[in-house]
Design an enzyme around this catalytic site. Structure first.
Site, short mmCIF file in Angstrom:
data_model
loop_
_atom_site.label_atom_id
_atom_site.label_comp_id
_atom_site.label_asym_id
_atom_site.label_seq_id
_atom_site.Cartn_x
_atom_site.Cartn_y
_atom_site.Cartn_z
N ASP A 1 0.84 -1.21 0.00
CA ASP A 1 0.00 0.00 0.00
C ASP A 1 0.87 1.25 0.00
O ASP A 1 1.82 1.36 0.77
CB ASP A 1 -0.87 0.03 1.28
CG ASP A 1 -1.80 -1.18 1.36
OD1 ASP A 1 -2.15 -1.71 0.29
OD2 ASP A 1 -2.12 -1.59 2.48
N ASP B 1 -0.22 8.27 7.44
CA ASP B 1 0.00 6.88 7.87
C ASP B 1 1.23 6.80 8.77
O ASP B 1 1.23 6.21 9.84
CB ASP B 1 0.33 6.00 6.64
CG ASP B 1 -0.89 5.41 5.99
OD1 ASP B 1 -0.88 5.24 4.76
OD2 ASP B 1 -1.84 5.09 6.72
N GLU C 1 2.30 -0.86 9.02
CA GLU C 1 3.31 -0.04 8.31
C GLU C 1 4.73 -0.53 8.53
O GLU C 1 5.66 0.05 7.96
CB GLU C 1 3.18 1.43 8.75
CG GLU C 1 1.81 2.04 8.50
CD GLU C 1 1.34 1.91 7.04
OE1 GLU C 1 0.13 1.86 6.81
OE2 GLU C 1 2.21 1.84 6.14
N ASP D 1 -3.36 -1.11 13.10
CA ASP D 1 -3.36 -0.47 11.78
C ASP D 1 -3.49 1.02 12.08
O ASP D 1 -4.55 1.48 12.48
CB ASP D 1 -4.54 -0.98 10.95
CG ASP D 1 -4.54 -0.37 9.56
OD1 ASP D 1 -5.37 -0.80 8.73
OD2 ASP D 1 -3.72 0.54 9.31
N LEU E 1 -3.64 3.85 10.43
CA LEU E 1 -4.60 4.70 9.73
C LEU E 1 -5.20 3.93 8.57
O LEU E 1 -4.72 3.98 7.43
CB LEU E 1 -3.91 5.99 9.26
CG LEU E 1 -4.79 7.23 9.26
CD1 LEU E 1 -5.48 7.45 10.60
CD2 LEU E 1 -3.98 8.47 8.92
N ASP E 2 -6.25 3.17 8.91
CA ASP E 2 -6.88 2.34 7.88
C ASP E 2 -7.74 3.21 6.96
O ASP E 2 -8.41 4.13 7.40
CB ASP E 2 -7.74 1.27 8.55
CG ASP E 2 -8.43 0.43 7.50
OD1 ASP E 2 -7.79 -0.48 6.94
OD2 ASP E 2 -9.59 0.75 7.16
N GLU F 1 -6.63 -5.99 11.61
CA GLU F 1 -7.90 -5.47 11.06
C GLU F 1 -9.04 -6.43 11.40
O GLU F 1 -9.94 -6.10 12.17
CB GLU F 1 -7.78 -5.27 9.54
CG GLU F 1 -6.88 -4.10 9.17
CD GLU F 1 -6.65 -3.96 7.66
OE1 GLU F 1 -6.78 -4.95 6.92
OE2 GLU F 1 -6.31 -2.84 7.23
P1 P6P Z 1 -11.26 -1.74 -2.09
C1 P6P Z 1 -8.57 0.62 2.58
O1 P6P Z 1 -7.49 0.62 1.67
C2 P6P Z 1 -8.89 -0.81 2.91
O2 P6P Z 1 -7.80 -1.47 3.45
C3 P6P Z 1 -10.07 -0.85 3.87
O3 P6P Z 1 -10.13 0.25 4.71
C4 P6P Z 1 -11.27 -0.89 2.95
O4 P6P Z 1 -12.37 -1.58 3.51
C5 P6P Z 1 -10.72 -1.67 1.74
O5 P6P Z 1 -9.31 -1.48 1.73
C6 P6P Z 1 -11.29 -1.14 0.46
O6 P6P Z 1 -10.73 -1.94 -0.59
O7 P6P Z 1 -10.56 -2.85 -2.87
O8 P6P Z 1 -12.76 -1.96 -2.05
O9 P6P Z 1 -10.88 -0.35 -2.49
#
Ligand code: P6P
Length: 339
Positions: free
Chosen positions: A65, A71, A95, A116, A118-119, A280
């Site tokens: 990512d 983050d 991270e 996590d 900053l999800d 998560e």
């Molecule tokens: P997609 C954000 O990057 C994340 O990790 C989660 O917060 C979120 O639910 C998911 O990915 C969204 O993924 O593939 O639907 O964009």
């Protein structure tokens, strides 16, 4: 509590601690430490558009990512809030490729914090709600030895506490220590988290289904059938409203409060799912089960999965218990036996 009584999270945690005479106060203090980190991160998230903290930091994390500046800031803020306290022996974060033991010379405590920081951070620059997720375990390695990955690779059912901070229209902290789920809203005028959602329970049947339907063609037929049932209705399942923010904590919290089901299934692009088990799925699974909901990988309870790798991914189906059970009946019937 009468309407005029204000209960801060500090007071609530203390009252919870009094229910356990054997408690030493270390977990309470660790939760306070996480509150401090939450306030600091919230302050920066709220001002993100006004400083040069926006944008990417140019690097990618172990999961690939793109790391946003916030983050990295959040990652360090959580660690700096807990690592020197003597309550923690090791931390691990989305991270950081490896766990980070407490530095030599610092006191190592009995807790392990996985998080996590900053999800949903891809949403930072467009002002969509994001969140911090945390999971607390007890150390399993010998007290005077080095803490490390063995302390992190524990099943979700071993968690001592878990929760999240949602930086949304307000900043909320929601957590459980196994005594129910409780929500606190940050009053920025006094810098305190105040009890706003005591004893959160989630409806058995949800109003919403949350899934990225652009992945439709990458799903297996059973997953397609489950999503179609939530969209159109099937048998006793009534059609649900689609709500998908693309920020796990935001989608999860809305469904927790209103009732709903969130799915991130495995697909041909993410054969093990996209979301991470340890920091998560597992903490949110503890929260949702304490609120009367359920969390599976489609078939198995998330809390029962024994992790093998720190950044291990898992499919996730989480939310209202009857909806999760419906999905599991279809997905388990078609599942290839897990090795
Ligand atoms: P997609 C954000 O990057 C994340 O990790 C989660 O917060 C979120 O639910 C998911 O990915 C969204 O993924 O593939 O639907 O964009």
């Amino acid at each position: 509590m009468d309407g005029s009584e204000v209960i801060t999270i500090e007071r609530f945690i203390m009252e919870q601690e009094r229910l356990h005479p054997e408690a030493t106060g270390e977990l309470s203090n660790l939760l306070y430490d996480l509150c401090l980190a939450a306030k600091i991160i919230s302050r920066h998230v709220r001002r993100a558009g006004l400083t040069d903290i926006l944008g990417t930091a140019g690097a990618v994390n172990v999961s690939g990512d793109l790391q946003q500046k916030l983050d990295l800031f959040a990652n360090e803020t959580v660690r700096h809030s807990i690592q020197h306290t003597g309550r923690v022996c090791v931390t691990a974060s989305e991270e950081d490729e490896e766990p980070v033991p407490v530095p030599p010379g610092k006191p190592a405590g009995k807790y392990v914090v996985l998080y996590d920081p900053l999800d949903g951070s891809a949403n930072i620059d467009v002002n969509v709600s994001i969140g911090t997720i945390f999971s607390i375990h007890r150390r399993v390695t010998r007290k005077n030895g080095p803490a490390g990955v063995a302390d992190c690779l524990q099943a979700g059912k071993k968690q001592i506490a878990a929760g999240y901070i949602l930086y949304g229209s307000s900043t909320m902290l929601v957590y459980t220590t196994g005594q129910g789920v409780h929500g606190f809203t940050l009053d920025p005028t006094i810098g305190e988290f105040l009890l706003s959602h005591p004893d959160i329970t989630t409806p058995a049947v949800g109003k919403y289904y949350s899934v990225n339907e652009s992945n439709w063609n990458r799903w297996t037929p059973p997953v397609q059938r489950v999503v179609a049932a939530f969209k159109n209705g099937e048998g006793r399942i009534q059609p649900k409203n689609a709500r998908y923010i693309g920020s796990l904590v935001a989608d999860f919290h809305r469904n927790l409060i209103s009732g709903g089901i969130f799915l991130y299934p495995a697909d041909t692009k993410n054969p093990h799912g996209k979301l991470r088990l340890l920091y998560e799925a597992a903490p949110l699974a503890l929260v949702v089960e304490q609120a009367g909901g359920r969390a599976t990988d489609g078939c198995r309870s998330i809390l029962d999965i024994s992790p093998e790798k720190l950044h291990q991914k898992t499919p996730l189906v989480i939310g209202s218990k009857d909806d999760v059970a419906f999905a599991a009946r279809i997905l388990a019937a078609e599942a290839v036996p897990q090795k």
